[in-house]
Design an enzyme around this catalytic site. Structure first.
Site, PDB file in Angstrom:
ATOM      1  N   GLY A  26      27.348  -5.097 -15.562  1.00  0.00           N
ATOM      2  CA  GLY A  26      26.410  -4.125 -15.392  1.00  0.00           C
ATOM      3  C   GLY A  26      24.879  -5.048 -15.020  1.00  0.00           C
ATOM      4  O   GLY A  26      23.895  -4.439 -15.467  1.00  0.00           O
ATOM      5  N   GLY A  32      20.715  -5.523 -17.747  1.00  0.00           N
ATOM      6  CA  GLY A  32      21.930  -6.798 -17.432  1.00  0.00           C
ATOM      7  C   GLY A  32      21.321  -7.726 -16.489  1.00  0.00           C
ATOM      8  O   GLY A  32      21.462  -8.845 -16.451  1.00  0.00           O
ATOM      9  N   SER A 155      24.140   1.467 -28.630  1.00  0.00           N
ATOM     10  CA  SER A 155      22.791   2.117 -28.748  1.00  0.00           C
ATOM     11  C   SER A 155      22.534   2.864 -30.170  1.00  0.00           C
ATOM     12  O   SER A 155      23.634   2.942 -30.939  1.00  0.00           O
ATOM     13  CB  SER A 155      22.851   3.397 -27.574  1.00  0.00           C
ATOM     14  OG  SER A 155      21.766   4.204 -28.070  1.00  0.00           O
ATOM     15  N   TYR A 184      27.523  10.560 -24.287  1.00  0.00           N
ATOM     16  CA  TYR A 184      27.023   9.329 -24.153  1.00  0.00           C
ATOM     17  C   TYR A 184      26.807   8.696 -25.680  1.00  0.00           C
ATOM     18  O   TYR A 184      27.323   7.703 -26.237  1.00  0.00           O
ATOM     19  CB  TYR A 184      25.643   9.423 -23.584  1.00  0.00           C
ATOM     20  CG  TYR A 184      24.721   7.989 -23.819  1.00  0.00           C
ATOM     21  CD1 TYR A 184      25.177   7.152 -22.784  1.00  0.00           C
ATOM     22  CD2 TYR A 184      23.887   7.693 -24.977  1.00  0.00           C
ATOM     23  CE1 TYR A 184      24.576   5.730 -22.917  1.00  0.00           C
ATOM     24  CE2 TYR A 184      23.284   6.503 -24.724  1.00  0.00           C
ATOM     25  CZ  TYR A 184      23.718   5.572 -23.858  1.00  0.00           C
ATOM     26  OH  TYR A 184      23.056   4.120 -23.687  1.00  0.00           O
TER      27      TYR A 184
HETATM   28  N1  LIG Z   1      18.075   2.200 -21.001  1.00  0.00           N
HETATM   29  C1  LIG Z   1      17.923   2.387 -22.336  1.00  0.00           C
HETATM   30  O1  LIG Z   1      17.232   3.025 -23.036  1.00  0.00           O
HETATM   31  C2  LIG Z   1      19.203   2.329 -23.101  1.00  0.00           C
HETATM   32  C3  LIG Z   1      19.165   2.348 -24.551  1.00  0.00           C
HETATM   33  C4  LIG Z   1      20.335   2.162 -25.501  1.00  0.00           C
HETATM   34  C5  LIG Z   1      21.369   1.419 -24.771  1.00  0.00           C
HETATM   35  N2  LIG Z   1      21.380   1.209 -23.475  1.00  0.00           N
HETATM   36  C6  LIG Z   1      22.564   0.476 -22.829  1.00  0.00           C
HETATM   37  O2  LIG Z   1      22.471  -0.582 -22.106  1.00  0.00           O
HETATM   38  C7  LIG Z   1      23.310  -0.911 -21.152  1.00  0.00           C
HETATM   39  C8  LIG Z   1      22.640  -1.128 -19.932  1.00  0.00           C
HETATM   40  O3  LIG Z   1      22.056   0.024 -19.338  1.00  0.00           O
HETATM   41  P1  LIG Z   1      20.508   0.004 -18.395  1.00  0.00           P
HETATM   42  O4  LIG Z   1      19.802   0.683 -19.370  1.00  0.00           O
HETATM   43  O5  LIG Z   1      20.190  -1.373 -17.924  1.00  0.00           O
HETATM   44  O6  LIG Z   1      21.228   1.008 -17.235  1.00  0.00           O
HETATM   45  P2  LIG Z   1      21.288   0.871 -15.706  1.00  0.00           P
HETATM   46  O7  LIG Z   1      19.936   0.082 -15.282  1.00  0.00           O
HETATM   47  O8  LIG Z   1      21.535   2.220 -15.038  1.00  0.00           O
HETATM   48  O9  LIG Z   1      22.576  -0.238 -15.444  1.00  0.00           O
HETATM   49  C9  LIG Z   1      23.712   0.013 -15.808  1.00  0.00           C
HETATM   50  C10 LIG Z   1      24.717  -0.826 -15.197  1.00  0.00           C
HETATM   51  O10 LIG Z   1      26.026  -0.635 -15.415  1.00  0.00           O
HETATM   52  C11 LIG Z   1      26.692  -0.618 -14.062  1.00  0.00           C
HETATM   53  N3  LIG Z   1      27.742   0.334 -14.103  1.00  0.00           N
HETATM   54  C12 LIG Z   1      27.725   1.879 -14.034  1.00  0.00           C
HETATM   55  N4  LIG Z   1      28.721   2.336 -13.858  1.00  0.00           N
HETATM   56  C13 LIG Z   1      29.687   1.169 -13.704  1.00  0.00           C
HETATM   57  C14 LIG Z   1      31.238   1.089 -13.403  1.00  0.00           C
HETATM   58  N5  LIG Z   1      32.003   2.152 -13.320  1.00  0.00           N
HETATM   59  N6  LIG Z   1      31.727  -0.067 -13.347  1.00  0.00           N
HETATM   60  C15 LIG Z   1      30.958  -1.206 -13.583  1.00  0.00           C
HETATM   61  N7  LIG Z   1      29.680  -1.278 -13.712  1.00  0.00           N
HETATM   62  C16 LIG Z   1      29.068   0.067 -13.887  1.00  0.00           C
HETATM   63  C17 LIG Z   1      25.590  -0.284 -12.994  1.00  0.00           C
HETATM   64  O11 LIG Z   1      26.082  -0.772 -12.024  1.00  0.00           O
HETATM   65  P3  LIG Z   1      25.901   0.116 -10.423  1.00  0.00           P
HETATM   66  O12 LIG Z   1      24.562  -0.613 -10.005  1.00  0.00           O
HETATM   67  O13 LIG Z   1      26.986  -0.039  -9.561  1.00  0.00           O
HETATM   68  O14 LIG Z   1      25.429   1.486 -10.666  1.00  0.00           O
HETATM   69  C18 LIG Z   1      24.540  -1.031 -13.744  1.00  0.00           C
HETATM   70  O15 LIG Z   1      24.471  -2.429 -13.157  1.00  0.00           O
HETATM   71  C19 LIG Z   1      24.183   0.453 -21.045  1.00  0.00           C
HETATM   72  O16 LIG Z   1      25.377   0.082 -21.797  1.00  0.00           O
HETATM   73  C20 LIG Z   1      23.571   1.412 -22.028  1.00  0.00           C
HETATM   74  O17 LIG Z   1      24.205   2.422 -22.496  1.00  0.00           O
HETATM   75  C21 LIG Z   1      20.400   1.468 -22.756  1.00  0.00           C
END
Ligand SMILES: NC(=O)c1ccc[n+]([C@@H]2O[C@H](COP(=O)([O-])OP(=O)(O)OC[C@H]3O[C@@H](n4cnc5c(N)ncnc54)[C@H](OP(=O)(O)O)[C@@H]3O)[C@@H](O)[C@H]2O)c1
Length: 292
Positions: A26, A32, A155, A184
């Site tokens: 990701g 990421g 999370s 989620y």
């Molecule tokens: N944002 C927050 O407030 C928050 C809070 C707590 C925890 N988190 C956690 O942080 C982590 C990163 O999320 P983010 O907030 O940075 O969101 P994000 O910007 O949407 O990034 C998510 C990443 O996951 C990839 N992904 C989605 N579906 C996939 C699949 N089927 N196979 C492989 N990769 C896939 C996406 O790739 P594509 O580019 O192909 O879509 C993207 O690179 C997640 O585990 C999330 O639950 C986030």
């Protein structure tokens, strides 16, 4: 994690992670991508994955440009598909016998119910099942490079998670009364339960395991939610770059804390007590294996 002044911290991190092989899922956006840049800046060799290889190549170039480092490998990987995971692992192992760090970061949140190609509810498939299969398939490479490390990006919403679906029946499919938020939360609880399961199993193997909460972060995670959610999120969230900093520290400090710790940013917290129950972890493992 112990507080040290910035330059000392940076040197400790560089010394520990420099030249090491780090795989982060990701990394095409959000936390990421910033973590990949941070790890490269510290001198690590970074492997990123993408569902869409053309998009992955564009991100690979961006990461190389921003970090000023070239050591980024790109592989195709869709965590919602066991076939894609198997293909990725085969290709990865052709080039690498060992792995120093695995960051299971990829994740989704779907307001509407979706299914993976294999017919599994998509939030569970991408957030728990895919990382479970991936990690299990890479354990030998992590053990080859021990001491090594696994970080599962979970999370604080795991505190609201439920695992009723472990009792069986149709609960895992969520065909009735789907709630994207509950799906989620539950998947993030699975991340923490699996972290503690791995911690117990890998204690004697010199592979440390952590769960990490990045805070509320302005990323693509909420891309499918209505405008009002984006407006509120914009007010309360921090930047992906800021959120990635403690993740990079956890990844690169020589001794960030005992294996099996749940970190909220840089702070150690107790996870939901059920996360520490080995019987629950066994149930989740059996369910995950049965879906393979
Ligand atoms: N944002 C927050 O407030 C928050 C809070 C707590 C925890 N988190 C956690 O942080 C982590 C990163 O999320 P983010 O907030 O940075 O969101 P994000 O910007 O949407 O990034 C998510 C990443 O996951 C990839 N992904 C989605 N579906 C996939 C699949 N089927 N196979 C492989 N990769 C896939 C996406 O790739 P594509 O580019 O192909 O879509 C993207 O690179 C997640 O585990 C999330 O639950 C986030």
């Amino acid at each position: 994690m112990a507080r040290k002044d910035d330059s000392l911290l940076n040197n400790l991190q560089k010394e520990h992670i420099g030249g090491k092989l780090c795989l982060i899922t990701g990394a095409t956006s959000g936390i990421g991508k910033e973590a990949a840049i941070g790890l490269l800046e510290l001198g690590a060799q970074v492997v990123i994955t993408a569902r869409d290889i053309a998009r992955g190549q564009a991100v690979q170039r961006e990461i190389q440009m921003k970090s000023g480092r070239s050591r980024v490998e790109l592989y195709e990987l869709d965590l919602s598909s066991k076939k894609s995971i198997q293909e990725f692992v085969k290709n990865f192992k052709k080039r690498h016998k060992g792995l120093d760090l695995l960051i299971n970061n990829a994740g989704v949140s779907h307001p509407q119910r979706k299914e993976s190609a294999e017919g599994i509810e998509a939030t569970f498939a991408v957030n728990h099942l895919g990382p479970f299969w991936l990690t299990e398939a890479l354990l030998d490479t992590l053990q080859n490079n021990a001491p090594s490390r696994i970080i599962n990006v979970a999370s604080a919403l795991h505190y609201r998670g439920k695992i009723d679906f472990l009792a069986g029946g149709d609960a895992l499919a969520r065909k009735e009364n789907y709630s994207g938020l509950q799906a989620y939360n539950d998947s993030k609880l699975c991340n923490v339960i699996y972290t503690m399961d791995l911690f117990r199993k890998l204690q004697s193997k010199n592979v440390s395991v952590y769960a990490f909460h990045p805070g509320v972060v302005n990323t693509g995670l909420i891309r499918d939610y209505p405008g009002i959610v984006h407006a509120i999120w914009g007010l309360i969230s921090k930047s992906p770059k800021k959120a990635a900093k403690p993740l990079v520290q956890l990844a690169s400090l020589p001794d960030p804390g005992p294996s099996g710790t749940y970190f909220h940013g840089t702070k150690r917290k107790n996870p939901l007590p059920i996360s520490n129950d080995p019987a629950v972890a066994d149930q989740l493992r059996k369910l995950s294996e049965s879906l393979g």
